[in-house]
Structures are given as C-alpha cells and as structure tokens.
Design a protein around this motif. Structure first.
Motif, mmCIF file in Angstrom:
data_model
loop_
_atom_site.group_PDB
_atom_site.id
_atom_site.type_symbol
_atom_site.label_atom_id
_atom_site.label_comp_id
_atom_site.label_asym_id
_atom_site.label_seq_id
_atom_site.Cartn_x
_atom_site.Cartn_y
_atom_site.Cartn_z
ATOM 1 N N LEU A 113 0.832 -1.197 0.000
ATOM 2 C CA LEU A 113 0.000 0.000 0.000
ATOM 3 C C LEU A 113 0.873 1.257 0.000
ATOM 4 C CD1 LEU A 113 -2.774 1.363 0.242
ATOM 5 C CD2 LEU A 113 -2.595 1.073 2.729
ATOM 6 N N LEU A 114 0.712 2.093 -1.030
ATOM 7 C CA LEU A 114 1.459 3.341 -1.135
ATOM 8 C C LEU A 114 0.497 4.489 -1.385
ATOM 9 C CD1 LEU A 114 4.431 2.267 -3.470
ATOM 10 C CD2 LEU A 114 4.402 2.319 -0.964
ATOM 11 N N ILE A 115 0.930 5.690 -1.002
ATOM 12 C CA ILE A 115 0.163 6.891 -1.300
ATOM 13 C C ILE A 115 0.913 7.731 -2.326
ATOM 14 C CG2 ILE A 115 -0.911 6.993 0.978
ATOM 15 C CD1 ILE A 115 1.126 9.400 1.502
ATOM 16 N N THR A 116 0.191 8.604 -2.998
ATOM 17 C CA THR A 116 0.824 9.642 -3.809
ATOM 18 C C THR A 116 0.929 10.877 -2.925
ATOM 19 O OG1 THR A 116 -0.262 8.774 -5.792
ATOM 20 C CG2 THR A 116 0.717 10.973 -5.935
ATOM 21 N N ARG A 117 2.147 11.264 -2.574
ATOM 22 C CA ARG A 117 2.326 12.422 -1.699
ATOM 23 C C ARG A 117 1.861 13.683 -2.410
ATOM 24 N NH1 ARG A 117 7.803 12.220 1.817
ATOM 25 N NH2 ARG A 117 7.407 14.455 1.643
ATOM 26 N N ASP A 118 1.112 14.508 -1.689
ATOM 27 C CA ASP A 118 0.598 15.711 -2.340
ATOM 28 C C ASP A 118 1.593 16.857 -2.360
ATOM 29 O OD1 ASP A 118 0.554 16.617 0.258
ATOM 30 O OD2 ASP A 118 -1.620 16.905 0.367
ATOM 31 N N ASP A 119 2.765 16.691 -1.697
ATOM 32 C CA ASP A 119 3.763 17.761 -1.723
ATOM 33 C C ASP A 119 4.749 17.608 -2.872
ATOM 34 O OD1 ASP A 119 4.933 15.505 -0.605
ATOM 35 O OD2 ASP A 119 5.924 16.577 1.032
ATOM 36 N N ILE A 120 5.156 16.349 -3.162
ATOM 37 C CA ILE A 120 6.140 16.148 -4.234
ATOM 38 C C ILE A 120 5.652 15.154 -5.293
ATOM 39 C CG2 ILE A 120 8.179 16.869 -2.940
ATOM 40 C CD1 ILE A 120 8.674 13.964 -2.199
ATOM 41 N N ALA A 121 4.398 14.714 -5.201
ATOM 42 C CA ALA A 121 3.737 13.906 -6.238
ATOM 43 C C ALA A 121 4.492 12.636 -6.608
ATOM 44 C CB ALA A 121 3.497 14.746 -7.482
ATOM 45 N N ASP A 196 -2.465 14.684 3.451
ATOM 46 C CA ASP A 196 -1.148 14.651 2.798
ATOM 47 C C ASP A 196 -1.052 13.652 1.653
ATOM 48 O OD1 ASP A 196 -0.263 16.544 4.688
ATOM 49 O OD2 ASP A 196 0.301 14.967 6.096
ATOM 50 N N ALA A 197 -2.164 13.086 1.251
ATOM 51 C CA ALA A 197 -2.147 12.097 0.169
ATOM 52 C C ALA A 197 -3.103 12.517 -0.940
ATOM 53 C CB ALA A 197 -2.535 10.722 0.695
ATOM 54 N N ALA A 198 -2.606 12.453 -2.183
ATOM 55 C CA ALA A 198 -3.456 12.740 -3.333
ATOM 56 C C ALA A 198 -4.127 11.477 -3.852
ATOM 57 C CB ALA A 198 -2.625 13.383 -4.447
ATOM 58 N N ASP A 199 -3.571 10.312 -3.484
ATOM 59 C CA ASP A 199 -4.109 9.031 -3.942
ATOM 60 C C ASP A 199 -3.575 7.938 -3.032
ATOM 61 O OD1 ASP A 199 -5.556 7.289 -5.460
ATOM 62 O OD2 ASP A 199 -4.356 7.476 -7.280
ATOM 63 N N ALA A 200 -4.225 6.787 -3.029
ATOM 64 C CA ALA A 200 -3.775 5.622 -2.267
ATOM 65 C C ALA A 200 -4.087 4.376 -3.073
ATOM 66 C CB ALA A 200 -4.476 5.564 -0.909
#
Length: 240
Positions: A113-121, A196-200
């Motif tokens: 399981l990973l997220i897309t960080r919303d600060d550095i994408a 802090d996550a744009a996607d998961a």
C-alpha cells in the motif's frame, strides 16, 4: 537528486577537513529568524538557530540514530555533509518519523500500500512525523489512518529498523530518522486517500523492480528515499 549525489564520497565525513565547504541554505522564508520572530508555524519549533535549542543532551539520548554536535554545539547529520545547511523541517537535529509498510497477500498476488504524496507527487509509504508526546507505534497507526483511512490499531507490526532517511528536506543540521514497520494482511483492504495524500493504491510487490515497473507504467515515480525501507521489507518477507 539524493543527498549522496551532492557531495564527493571522500568529503562526506565530518572528520575530513574541508575549509572551502560552502553548503546552500535551504531554509524557507517561514523558518528564517525574521519570520519566526513574528510567527512560528504550528509544525515547527521556535528556535531560529541550533544555538537557541536548550535540550541537546536529551535529544541526543532519545535519537533513533546517534549524532554528534560540532564545536559550536550545532548538530551534525549522522551520515556526513549534505551540501545543504539551514532548516526545512520542524526541528533542528533529528526529526523522528514512522513509516508503516502494509503488505497484503502472498506470492504473485502480494501487494504493498502506497500513497501519492501531495507535496512532491511521488509514490511513497504512508508515514509521517512523530508528534510531541507520541511513540512510534502510535504514529504508525495514526499516519496510516490519516493518509489511507486504513485502521490497523489491532495489528502488531514487525519493526524492521530505525534509520536516517534520505529526505529532500534534510540538511547538515536537520534531518529525518524513521522507524519502519511491516504490517501483514491476508488480502488488500479498501484504502482512500486522506491527509497529505493525493491518492492511495495497492501495487505489485514481488520485488523492487516489479514495483518500479508497475509505478512507471502508470506514469508515476517511486519516492527514492523509501526504496531502502521497501527493500528491507522484501528481504524480511523473502527470508520468512
């Protein structure tokens, strides 16, 4: 660019004399002394320089990774020179973090399981900083819940290590050290991006190369600083 690409290998160690060393100050405007005198962000300490920190012995004793102070009493990055000075993190010295690595399934069906960080994408482990008064186990659960809405408070993870992370915000006198932990689930569970996550998403986790390939095929990038943590998780799983 990672920390190790900015400094010649023979000059990283603090024991090597380098009179011409001139690191770049990466302190953002909101953490400069003039700004801190008027307003301190809620995520940062008020000390404008390391000289204003009064509890270095306590910070050294509590550190996940041991570090020393220089002749001025300023903290030194445990892995040596970074080419950067100043502070782009909440605290001077070590900033403790926790990274929950959640893996589901086995064999070819194994996923992480990973997220897309919303600060550095970039695709990253859904972790974050340890809040004041928290312990790493509490942070692991809180960050996972906040960033993915997955609640594993009733699971006991395997602690994989406590390491300095090659974080993009690190400098000679402020850096991140993380407790990484492995959570094992029989099958993937629903994950929804939160703070802090744009996607998961769940990604194939047979090897780091397979993970890289899947992320690249989706037009995304794996966070370089988390590659060693993910590889350690894979090594642990493969040994089991």
């Amino acid at each position: 660019m990672t920390r190790t690409e900015t400094i010649p290998a023979g000059r990283r160690s603090w024991s090597v004399n380098w009179p011409e060393y001139a690191p770049t100050d990466i302190t953002p405007p909101e953490l400069r002394p003039s700004a801190l005198a008027h307003h301190v962000p809620d995520w940062a300490e008020a000390a404008p320089t390391p000289a204003d920190v009064q509890d270095w012995p306590q910070r050294q004793a509590a550190a996940l990774v041991a570090f020393q102070l220089d002749a001025r009493g300023w903290p030194l990055h445990p892995q040596g020179r970074t080419g950067r000075t100043g502070r782009n993190l909440g605290k001077w010295g070590e900033n403790a973090a926790a990274d929950p690595i959640v893996v589901a399934g086995t064999g070819r069906g194994r996923r992480v399981l990973l997220i897309t960080r919303d600060d550095i994408a970039v695709e990253a482990i859904p972790g974050g900083m340890v809040d004041p008064g928290e312990t790493a186990p509490i942070t692991l659960v809180r960050e996972l819940r906040e960033e993915t809405h997955v609640d594993l408070s009733d699971h006991r993870p395997v602690i994989l290590g406590r390491d300095v992370v090659d974080d993009w915000r690190a400098s000679d006198c402020a850096w991140v050290a993380s407790t990484s932990a492995l959570y094992l689930l029989p099958v993937p569970v629903a994950a929804i991006a939160g703070d802090d996550a744009a996607d998961a998403n769940w990604w194939p986790f047979g090897s780091l190369n397979k993970l890289d390939a899947a992320i690249t095929a989706a037009g995304r990038t794996l966070y370089a600083a988390h590659r060693p943590l993910l590889q350690r998780a894979l090594d642990h799983l493969d040994q089991g």
